[in-house]
Enzyme design. Structure first.
Site, PDB file in Angstrom:
ATOM      1  N   LYS A  52      24.738  34.134  17.246  1.00  0.00           N
ATOM      2  CA  LYS A  52      23.551  34.733  17.977  1.00  0.00           C
ATOM      3  C   LYS A  52      23.965  35.717  18.616  1.00  0.00           C
ATOM      4  CE  LYS A  52      21.121  34.955  21.234  1.00  0.00           C
ATOM      5  NZ  LYS A  52      20.947  36.482  21.825  1.00  0.00           N
ATOM      6  N   GLU A 108      34.120  32.660  28.243  1.00  0.00           N
ATOM      7  CA  GLU A 108      34.747  33.877  28.613  1.00  0.00           C
ATOM      8  C   GLU A 108      33.631  34.756  29.175  1.00  0.00           C
ATOM      9  OE1 GLU A 108      37.564  34.966  27.933  1.00  0.00           O
ATOM     10  OE2 GLU A 108      38.312  33.486  26.662  1.00  0.00           O
ATOM     11  N   CYS A 128      34.488  43.571  30.629  1.00  0.00           N
ATOM     12  CA  CYS A 128      34.600  42.514  31.034  1.00  0.00           C
ATOM     13  C   CYS A 128      35.751  42.639  32.277  1.00  0.00           C
ATOM     14  CB  CYS A 128      34.694  41.225  30.670  1.00  0.00           C
ATOM     15  SG  CYS A 128      35.884  41.502  29.242  1.00  0.00           S
ATOM     16  N   GLU A 157      30.602  40.876  40.488  1.00  0.00           N
ATOM     17  CA  GLU A 157      30.683  41.659  39.205  1.00  0.00           C
ATOM     18  C   GLU A 157      29.688  42.648  39.212  1.00  0.00           C
ATOM     19  OE1 GLU A 157      30.153  40.202  35.102  1.00  0.00           O
ATOM     20  OE2 GLU A 157      31.974  40.983  34.545  1.00  0.00           O
TER      21      GLU A 157
HETATM   22  P1  NAD Z   1      24.597  37.254  29.182  1.00  0.00           P
HETATM   23  O1  NAD Z   1      25.074  36.007  29.838  1.00  0.00           O
HETATM   24  O2  NAD Z   1      23.176  37.765  29.662  1.00  0.00           O
HETATM   25  O3  NAD Z   1      24.370  36.981  27.456  1.00  0.00           O
HETATM   26  C1  NAD Z   1      25.077  36.606  26.689  1.00  0.00           C
HETATM   27  C2  NAD Z   1      24.746  36.098  25.633  1.00  0.00           C
HETATM   28  O4  NAD Z   1      24.233  34.483  25.843  1.00  0.00           O
HETATM   29  C3  NAD Z   1      23.511  36.896  25.007  1.00  0.00           C
HETATM   30  O5  NAD Z   1      23.630  36.780  23.371  1.00  0.00           O
HETATM   31  C4  NAD Z   1      22.337  36.024  25.248  1.00  0.00           C
HETATM   32  O6  NAD Z   1      21.207  36.263  24.662  1.00  0.00           O
HETATM   33  C5  NAD Z   1      22.793  34.599  25.472  1.00  0.00           C
HETATM   34  N1  NAD Z   1      22.014  33.752  26.184  1.00  0.00           N
HETATM   35  C6  NAD Z   1      21.445  33.983  27.274  1.00  0.00           C
HETATM   36  N2  NAD Z   1      20.673  32.969  28.022  1.00  0.00           N
HETATM   37  C7  NAD Z   1      20.924  32.195  27.037  1.00  0.00           C
HETATM   38  C8  NAD Z   1      20.781  30.507  26.906  1.00  0.00           C
HETATM   39  N3  NAD Z   1      19.828  30.017  28.027  1.00  0.00           N
HETATM   40  N4  NAD Z   1      21.105  29.944  26.013  1.00  0.00           N
HETATM   41  C9  NAD Z   1      22.114  30.388  25.138  1.00  0.00           C
HETATM   42  N5  NAD Z   1      22.353  31.735  25.058  1.00  0.00           N
HETATM   43  C10 NAD Z   1      21.811  32.474  25.932  1.00  0.00           C
HETATM   44  O7  NAD Z   1      25.558  38.476  29.193  1.00  0.00           O
HETATM   45  P2  NAD Z   1      25.527  39.830  28.751  1.00  0.00           P
HETATM   46  O8  NAD Z   1      24.956  40.678  29.930  1.00  0.00           O
HETATM   47  O9  NAD Z   1      25.176  40.020  27.322  1.00  0.00           O
HETATM   48  O10 NAD Z   1      27.027  40.341  28.878  1.00  0.00           O
HETATM   49  C11 NAD Z   1      27.777  40.795  30.148  1.00  0.00           C
HETATM   50  C12 NAD Z   1      28.724  39.704  30.799  1.00  0.00           C
HETATM   51  O11 NAD Z   1      29.602  39.346  29.636  1.00  0.00           O
HETATM   52  C13 NAD Z   1      29.347  40.125  31.890  1.00  0.00           C
HETATM   53  O12 NAD Z   1      29.416  39.077  32.946  1.00  0.00           O
HETATM   54  C14 NAD Z   1      30.865  40.296  31.338  1.00  0.00           C
HETATM   55  O13 NAD Z   1      31.919  40.035  32.152  1.00  0.00           O
HETATM   56  C15 NAD Z   1      30.748  39.098  30.514  1.00  0.00           C
HETATM   57  N6  NAD Z   1      31.971  39.406  29.297  1.00  0.00           N
HETATM   58  C16 NAD Z   1      32.902  38.654  29.390  1.00  0.00           C
HETATM   59  C17 NAD Z   1      33.896  38.893  28.367  1.00  0.00           C
HETATM   60  C18 NAD Z   1      35.191  38.105  28.645  1.00  0.00           C
HETATM   61  O14 NAD Z   1      35.986  37.899  27.345  1.00  0.00           O
HETATM   62  N7  NAD Z   1      35.524  37.447  29.599  1.00  0.00           N
HETATM   63  C19 NAD Z   1      34.050  39.885  27.673  1.00  0.00           C
HETATM   64  C20 NAD Z   1      32.692  40.509  27.568  1.00  0.00           C
HETATM   65  C21 NAD Z   1      31.878  40.456  28.454  1.00  0.00           C
END
Ligand code: NAD
Length: 500
Positions: free
Chosen positions: A179, A254, A288, A389
Site C-alpha cells: 500500500k 521505521e 527521515c 520532527e
Molecule cells: P505517514 O505516517 O503519514 O504515512 C505513511 C504511510 O502510512 C502512508 O502510506 C499512509 O497512507 C499510511 N497510513 C496512514 N494512516 C494509516 C492507517 N491508519 N493505517 C495504515 N496505514 C496508514 O508518513 P508520511 O508523511 O508518508 O512520511 C513521513 C514520515 O515517514 C516521517 O515521519 C519520516 O521520518 C518517516 N520516514 C521514516 C523512515 C525510516 O526509515 N525511519 C524513512 C522514510 C520516512
C-alpha cells in the site's frame, strides 16, 4: 515531459484491475505545479485488499517453493530492468514527488543496489549449523518465509523504500501486498510493472492504492496478512503497533528522526558546510535522516554560521524537473503549512532566524509548495524546533560549550535515527561512536547517505528494534526453524542426567 493524466487501477495477480465505475478515486499531483495531475487512482478499501491478499496467497504456494537461487535470478533481472528504467523513473519521481533529478536518480539506484544485493542472498546460506550436546545428532537452523506480508510506505523515498521492503520479503519467499503513499502512487504503479516485466511471477507483488485510514487500515486488519512492514510517522506507527499487537501479528516500524551533526572546534569547517547544506536541504529536508540540528562548539560558531548562511542563500529553488534546481518543492500544501507553523514556533520560542523562513508564492512558485531553506540560531535543546520532527528545509543551530554537552544535546530527543560528528580527534570520534544513542553514526559526513548492505533503522521512538536493508532485513520477513536430526537409532534425551 508528457503531462497527460493517466487513470490507473490496482495491480493484483499480475494485471492492472480497473476501478469499477462509481468507485471513489484520488489524484496525484506535481508538488511544483498542482495543476499538473500525474494520475488518478482508486480509493481502495477492504474489498480490494482482500482480493490482493487472495492473489498473494495463491502466488505464495509456488514462489515459496521456488529454489532461492532461482528467486535470486529474478531479482538480478529486476536490477537490470530498473537500470534500463532509471532515467524514466527519476524523471517521473521529480514530477510526482518533487525530488531534484540528481537525488531521484539516487533513489532509483538504491533499488538497483538492493536488487543486486538480494539476488546474491539467493545463493548464500541463510541458516547455521550448531554442535549438539549429544552424539550422533545434528542441529541446524533454517529460515522460513512468513506467507503474505503487507508493506506500507511513505512518499519521500518512493522507489527506494518499497524496494528495501519488497526485495527482502520476496527473496525470503514471501508474497507481498504493497500500500504505497497516496502522494506517490504512480511510482508504485510503474515499480510493479517493471518488476513483472523482469519475470516476477504474477501475484508475488500486488499494489493496492488508497488512503491510509481506508486501504492501509484494511491491510493491517486482514487476518491472512502475517506481518506488516511500516515506514512513516510516529503517530501512525503507534497505531500500527496497537492494531498488530491486538492480533499478535508481527510488525516492524521505521519512524521519524531528529538527526544532528555535532561540530567540534577542531572540525574542518569547509567540510561541515558542505555536509550540513546537503544533509539539511537535500530532498528539501524531507528525509527521515535529514540533518535538522547542528550542535556547534562556541569557538567555531560565528565563522561557521557566516559560511553556512551564505551558502544556504545561494541554493537554487525551483521545480525538481529542472536540472539546475538544487532545492525542490515540499510534498504538498499540508506539509508546507506544517513547516511554516514550526518556523512560527521557532520565532515564538526566541530562536534567531538567520535566513529563509518564508514560503515562495510569487510567479511560477504560486502553483506549487515551496519553502526557502531556513536556518535558526540560538536554539536551545528543549525548544520544540529542537525536539520535534519538522520534515522540511529547516536547520536549528544549538551552541554548546564542550564535547560532553554536545553528546548530551545530541541524545536529548525522543528519536534515535542518525547522528554525526565532525572532528579531527580520534578520541572524540570513538567516544561519540560509543555514546551516541542512534542506529546510524557518521564521522566527518552528514546524517544522510546510508548504503544498502548495512542495517538501517534507529533507536528509541524511531522504531521497534528491527533493521531494514542488508542481511538483517530477513529478520522482518522470516521465521526461524531450529531443526534437530538424531541418527543414533535410539532415544537420546537432551538435558536428562544419564543414570550411573
Ligand atoms: P505517514 O505516517 O503519514 O504515512 C505513511 C504511510 O502510512 C502512508 O502510506 C499512509 O497512507 C499510511 N497510513 C496512514 N494512516 C494509516 C492507517 N491508519 N493505517 C495504515 N496505514 C496508514 O508518513 P508520511 O508523511 O508518508 O512520511 C513521513 C514520515 O515517514 C516521517 O515521519 C519520516 O521520518 C518517516 N520516514 C521514516 C523512515 C525510516 O526509515 N525511519 C524513512 C522514510 C520516512
Amino acid at each position: 515531459m508528457a503531462t497527460a493524466t493517466a487513470v490507473k487501477g490496482n495491480h493484483i495477480g499480475g494485471r492492472e484491475v480497473s476501478a469499477p465505475s462509481g468507485m471513489s478515486t484520488f489524484t496525484s499531483v506535481n508538488p511544483a505545479n498542482h495543476a499538473d495531475v500525474v494520475g488518478v487512482f482508486p480509493r481502495s478499501s477492504e474489498e480490494e485488499i482482500a482480493e490482493a491478499v487472495k492473489a498473494a496467497t495463491k502466488a505464495f504456494q509456488t514462489w515459496s517453493t521456488t529454489p532461492a537461487p532461482v528467486r535470486g535470478d529474478v531479482l538480478l533481472r529486476i536490477a537490470e530492468r530498473l537500470t534500463e528504467e532509471k532515467e524514466s523513473l527519476a524523471q517521473l519521481m521529480s514530477r510526482e514527488m518533487g525530488k531534484v533529478l540528481v537525488e531521484a536518480r539516487g533513489d532509483v539506484q538504491e533499488a538497483i543496489d538492493m536488487a543486486k544485493y538480494m539476488a546474491g542472498e539467493g545463493r548464500r546460506a541463510l541458516g547455521a549449523t550448531y554442535p549438539s550436546e549429544l552424539r550422533n545428532k545434528w542441529a541446524m537452523t533454517v529460515r522460513a518465509p512468513l506467507g503474505v506480508v503487507g508493506c506500507i510506505t511513505p512518499w519521500n523515498f518512493p522507489i527506494a523504500i518499497p524496494s528495501w521492503k519488497s526485495f527482502a520479503a520476496i527473496m525470503a519467499g514471501n508474497a507481498v501486498v504493497l500500500k504505497p503513499a497516496e502522494d506517490t502512487p504512480m511510482l508504485a504503479a510503474r515499480f510493479v510493472e517493471i518488476l513483472e516485466s523482469a519475470g516476477l511471477p504474477p501475484g508475488v507483488l500486488n499494489v493496492v492504492h488508497g488512503l491510509g485510514e481506508e486501504a492501509g487500515e484494511a491491510l493491517l486488519h486482514h487476518p491472512d496478512v502475517k506481518a506488516i512492514s511500516f515506514t512513516g510517522s510516529v503517530e501512525v506507527g503507534r497505531h500500527v503497533a496497537k492494531v498488530c499487537g491486538e492480533q499478535l501479528k508481527r510488525f516492524s516500524l521505521e519512524l521519524g528522526g531528529k538527526n544532528a551533526i555535532v561540530v567540534l572546534d577542531d572540525a574542518d569547517l569547509d567540510l561541515v558546510v558542505d555536509g550540513a547544506i546537503w544533509g539539511a536541504f537535500g530532498t528539501s529536508g524531507q528525509r527521515c535522516t535529514a540533518t535538522s540540528r547542528l550542535i556547534v562548539q562556541r569557538k567555531v560558531l560565528a565563522p561557521l554560521l557566516e559560511r553556512l548562511v551564505a551558502r544556504a542563500r545561494k541554493l537554487r529553488i525551483g521545480p525538481a524537473t529542472d536540472p539546475a534546481t538544487e532545492v525542490g518543492a515540499v510534498i504538498n500544501d499540508t506539509q508546507k503549512d506544517r513547516i511554516l507553523s514550526y518556523i512560527a514556533i521557532g520565532k515564538e520560542e526566541g530562536a534567531t532566524l538567520l535566513t529563509g523562513g518564508n514560503a515562495l508564492t510569487e510567479g511560477a512558485f504560486h502553483a506549487g509548495s515551496f519553502i526557502e531553506p531556513t536556518i535558526f540560531s540560538d536554539v536551545r535543546k528543549d525548544m520544540r524546533i529542537a525536539q520535534e520532527e519538522i520534515f522540511g528545509p529547516v536547520l536549528s543551530v544549538i551552541p554548546v560549550d564542550d564535547f560532553d554537552e554536545a553528546i548530551e544535546v545530541a541524545n536529548s530527543t525522543p528519536y534515535g535515527l542518525s547522528l554525526s560528528i565532525y572532528t579531527a580527534s580520534v578520541h572524540a570520534t570513538f567516544q561519540a561512536i560509543e555514546r551516541f544513542d542512534a542506529g546510524l553514526v557518521y564521522v566527518n559526513a552528514p546524517t544522510i547517505g546510508a548504503e544498502i548492505q548495512l542495517p538501517f533503522g534507529g533507536t528509541k521512538q524511531t522504531g521497534n528494534g528491527f533493521r531494514e536493508a542488508g542481511a538483517t532485513a530477513f529478520d522482518e520477513f522470516t521465521e526461524w526453524k531450529s531443526v534437530y536430526i538424531d541418527y543414533s537409532g535410539q532415544l537420546q534425551r537432551a538435558q536428562i542426567d544419564t543414570e550411573a
